[in-house]
Design a protein around this motif. Structure first.
Motif, PDB file in Angstrom:
ATOM      1  N   ARG A  84      19.135  -2.589   0.459  1.00 48.60           N
ATOM      2  CA  ARG A  84      18.778  -1.670   1.537  1.00 48.60           C
ATOM      3  C   ARG A  84      17.453  -0.967   1.246  1.00 48.60           C
ATOM      4  N   ALA A  85      17.275  -0.563  -0.019  1.00 45.57           N
ATOM      5  CA  ALA A  85      16.009   0.091  -0.389  1.00 45.57           C
ATOM      6  C   ALA A  85      14.841  -0.874  -0.243  1.00 45.57           C
ATOM      7  N   ALA A  86      15.048  -2.136  -0.637  1.00 50.37           N
ATOM      8  CA  ALA A  86      13.976  -3.127  -0.538  1.00 50.37           C
ATOM      9  C   ALA A  86      13.605  -3.406   0.917  1.00 50.37           C
ATOM     10  N   ARG A  87      14.570  -3.233   1.830  1.00 47.23           N
ATOM     11  CA  ARG A  87      14.309  -3.455   3.256  1.00 47.23           C
ATOM     12  C   ARG A  87      13.838  -2.184   3.954  1.00 47.23           C
ATOM     13  N   THR A  90      16.683   2.791   3.180  1.00 45.49           N
ATOM     14  CA  THR A  90      16.964   4.067   2.526  1.00 45.49           C
ATOM     15  C   THR A  90      15.668   4.566   1.890  1.00 45.49           C
ATOM     16  N   GLY A  91      15.682   5.796   1.461  1.00 46.43           N
ATOM     17  CA  GLY A  91      14.479   6.371   0.855  1.00 46.43           C
ATOM     18  C   GLY A  91      14.002   7.564   1.662  1.00 46.43           C
ATOM     19  N   ARG A  92      12.683   7.794   1.622  1.00 49.21           N
ATOM     20  CA  ARG A  92      12.111   8.989   2.250  1.00 49.21           C
ATOM     21  C   ARG A  92      10.786   8.634   2.898  1.00 49.21           C
ATOM     22  N   LEU A  93      10.546   9.221   4.060  1.00 47.45           N
ATOM     23  CA  LEU A  93       9.255   9.094   4.734  1.00 47.45           C
ATOM     24  C   LEU A  93       8.770  10.488   5.094  1.00 47.45           C
ATOM     25  N   ARG A  94       7.578  10.856   4.570  1.00 51.18           N
ATOM     26  CA  ARG A  94       6.991  12.176   4.840  1.00 51.18           C
ATOM     27  C   ARG A  94       5.803  11.989   5.777  1.00 51.18           C
ATOM     28  N   LEU A  95       5.896  12.613   6.934  1.00 45.56           N
ATOM     29  CA  LEU A  95       4.920  12.404   7.999  1.00 45.56           C
ATOM     30  C   LEU A  95       4.301  13.727   8.426  1.00 45.56           C
ATOM     31  N   GLY A  96       2.981  13.806   8.393  1.00 46.93           N
ATOM     32  CA  GLY A  96       2.261  14.957   8.917  1.00 46.93           C
ATOM     33  C   GLY A  96       1.526  14.555  10.179  1.00 46.93           C
ATOM     34  N   PHE A  97       1.521  15.417  11.198  1.00 47.13           N
ATOM     35  CA  PHE A  97       0.963  15.004  12.487  1.00 47.13           C
ATOM     36  C   PHE A  97       0.456  16.216  13.257  1.00 47.13           C
ATOM     37  N   ILE A  98      -0.524  15.964  14.120  1.00 46.25           N
ATOM     38  CA  ILE A  98      -0.947  16.991  15.057  1.00 46.25           C
ATOM     39  C   ILE A  98       0.007  16.979  16.252  1.00 46.25           C
ATOM     40  N   HIS A 117      16.727   3.126  11.183  1.00 46.44           N
ATOM     41  CA  HIS A 117      16.787   3.457   9.763  1.00 46.44           C
ATOM     42  C   HIS A 117      17.444   4.829   9.556  1.00 46.44           C
ATOM     43  N   PRO A 118      18.707   4.944   9.936  1.00 49.25           N
ATOM     44  CA  PRO A 118      19.375   6.254   9.826  1.00 49.25           C
ATOM     45  C   PRO A 118      19.539   6.727   8.383  1.00 49.25           C
ATOM     46  N   GLY A 119      19.437   5.805   7.420  1.00 45.69           N
ATOM     47  CA  GLY A 119      19.592   6.186   6.025  1.00 45.69           C
ATOM     48  C   GLY A 119      18.338   6.744   5.387  1.00 45.69           C
ATOM     49  N   VAL A 120      17.215   6.738   6.101  1.00 46.30           N
ATOM     50  CA  VAL A 120      15.957   7.249   5.556  1.00 46.30           C
ATOM     51  C   VAL A 120      15.862   8.752   5.811  1.00 46.30           C
ATOM     52  N   ARG A 121      15.524   9.502   4.758  1.00 50.07           N
ATOM     53  CA  ARG A 121      15.321  10.947   4.896  1.00 50.07           C
ATOM     54  C   ARG A 121      13.907  11.199   5.418  1.00 50.07           C
ATOM     55  N   LEU A 122      13.807  11.940   6.512  1.00 55.54           N
ATOM     56  CA  LEU A 122      12.511  12.217   7.120  1.00 55.54           C
ATOM     57  C   LEU A 122      12.035  13.615   6.746  1.00 55.54           C
ATOM     58  N   PRO A 285       8.685   0.252   0.711  1.00 56.68           N
ATOM     59  CA  PRO A 285       9.371  -0.470   1.790  1.00 56.68           C
ATOM     60  C   PRO A 285       9.610   0.399   3.022  1.00 56.68           C
ATOM     61  N   VAL A 286       9.806   1.710   2.814  1.00 60.64           N
ATOM     62  CA  VAL A 286      10.017   2.592   3.960  1.00 60.64           C
ATOM     63  C   VAL A 286       8.745   2.680   4.798  1.00 60.64           C
ATOM     64  N   LEU A 287       7.602   2.828   4.140  1.00 64.17           N
ATOM     65  CA  LEU A 287       6.339   2.842   4.875  1.00 64.17           C
ATOM     66  C   LEU A 287       6.131   1.515   5.591  1.00 64.17           C
TER      67      LEU A 287
END
Length: 312
Positions: A84-87, A90-98, A117-122, A285-287
């Motif tokens: 799942r992590a390789a696909r 799971t994991g984390r995505l940190r997004l900054g935006f205007i 991707h409900p398992g990814v922490r945003l 992989p999350v990116l």
């Protein structure tokens, strides 16, 4: 001791017979008997009683089998988690935006990403383009969406692709004289109280506005004054209240509330492109999953990403 030894012992405990256990495992009976005997020698304890009625775990066997079952379950979970992590599931995505990115790009892309991707922490944070670029270079963000290409030291280490283009429009309340016009000229704007984003958010607009208002400390007073509002919804809200004329990207039309009107500004003022940036060396992989959804939903962006990164 290997994982297969655990599986052999569990199968024997389940079937209580060497022949049936061997058949279930898909091996011959003699190798199974030999492997169980070797396991018992390694542990220094008899795990099974061999009787005429069948094969049954001893007290030592019961203790071993309980741990073996949990160990195999953990191994299976580890394999699943790694996949799942390789696909990028799971994991984390940190997004900054205007804020204006929520009007044109993010609703579709981010909505699809959350769904798939409900398992990814945003980690989501609205911030100016300058701040998000700095945070991206510092490793505090994975993706930044802002106006214009990243600048400054380290910007060469980022991949930046255009994800949208826009121009300046004016928004007014329904009672404002401009509400009956399709366009407003810069000369008409000179006499109005203007509601705009801060200079660090929209530097091009700030430069254009400085030229519009003229020079001198009393310039804002001569021309009706300026109110700064970072969020497009605030710009629209203040304009709807009759405070003045809001200025922002044309994409704010999708957020315009009842009782407001949007006018083109003439001559046309092009805004810096909306740009998505990320670190060139980031192989997360999350990116990758986030970029894949962007490619799928935004064909023009997909072409630009392919030119920078190659085919998926």
């Amino acid at each position: 001791m290997e994982a297969r030894h655990l599986r052999y012992a569990l199968a024997l405990a389940e079937h209580q017979h060497f022949g049936r256990a061997a058949a279930a495992l898909g091996i011959a009976q003699p190798p199974l008997s030999q492997q169980i005997a070797a396991l018992e020698r390694e542990l220094g304890a008899r795990l099974f009683d061999r009787t005429a009625r069948g094969v049954f775990p001893t007290a030592a066997g019961e203790a071993f089998l309980a741990r073996a079952h949990r160990a195999l379950a953990e191994m299976s979970a580890a394999v699943s988690d790694a996949g799942r992590a390789a696909r990028g599931e799971t994991g984390r995505l940190r997004l900054g935006f205007i804020g204006s990115a929520l009007l044109e790009l993010l609703p579709s892309v981010l909505g699809r990403f959350v769904h798939d991707h409900p398992g990814v922490r945003l980690g989501l944070q609205e911030m100016s383009t300058r701040r998000s670029t700095a945070a991206l270079l510092a490793g505090e963000l994975d993706v930044a969406i802002g106006r214009g290409a990243p600048r400054g030291a380290g910007a060469e280490d980022l991949v930046a692709v255009t994800v949208g283009r826009d121009h300046l429009v004016a928004v007014v309340g329904a009672a404002h004289p401009f509400a009956r016009q399709r366009k407003v000229s810069t000369d008409q704007l000179k006499g109005q109280h203007l509601i705009v984003a801060p200079a660090d958010e929209e530097p091009v607009v700030a430069g254009w506005l400085a030229g519009l208002l003229g020079e001198g400390a009393d310039a804002p007073a001569r021309t009706g004054g300026v109110t700064e509002a970072r969020d497009v919804h605030t710009i629209i809200g203040l304009a709807s209240c009759g405070v003045g004329v809001g200025l922002g990207p044309a994409c704010l039309r999708v957020a315009a509330r009842p009782g407001t009107r949007v006018c083109e500004v003439s001559p046309r003022v092009e805004l810096p492109e909306l740009v998505m940036s990320f670190r060139a060396q980031d192989r997360s992989p999350v990116l990758t999953a986030f970029l894949d959804i962007t490619r799928e939903l935004c064909p023009e962006v997909s072409e630009r990403l392919e030119r920078r990164l190659g085919p998926r």
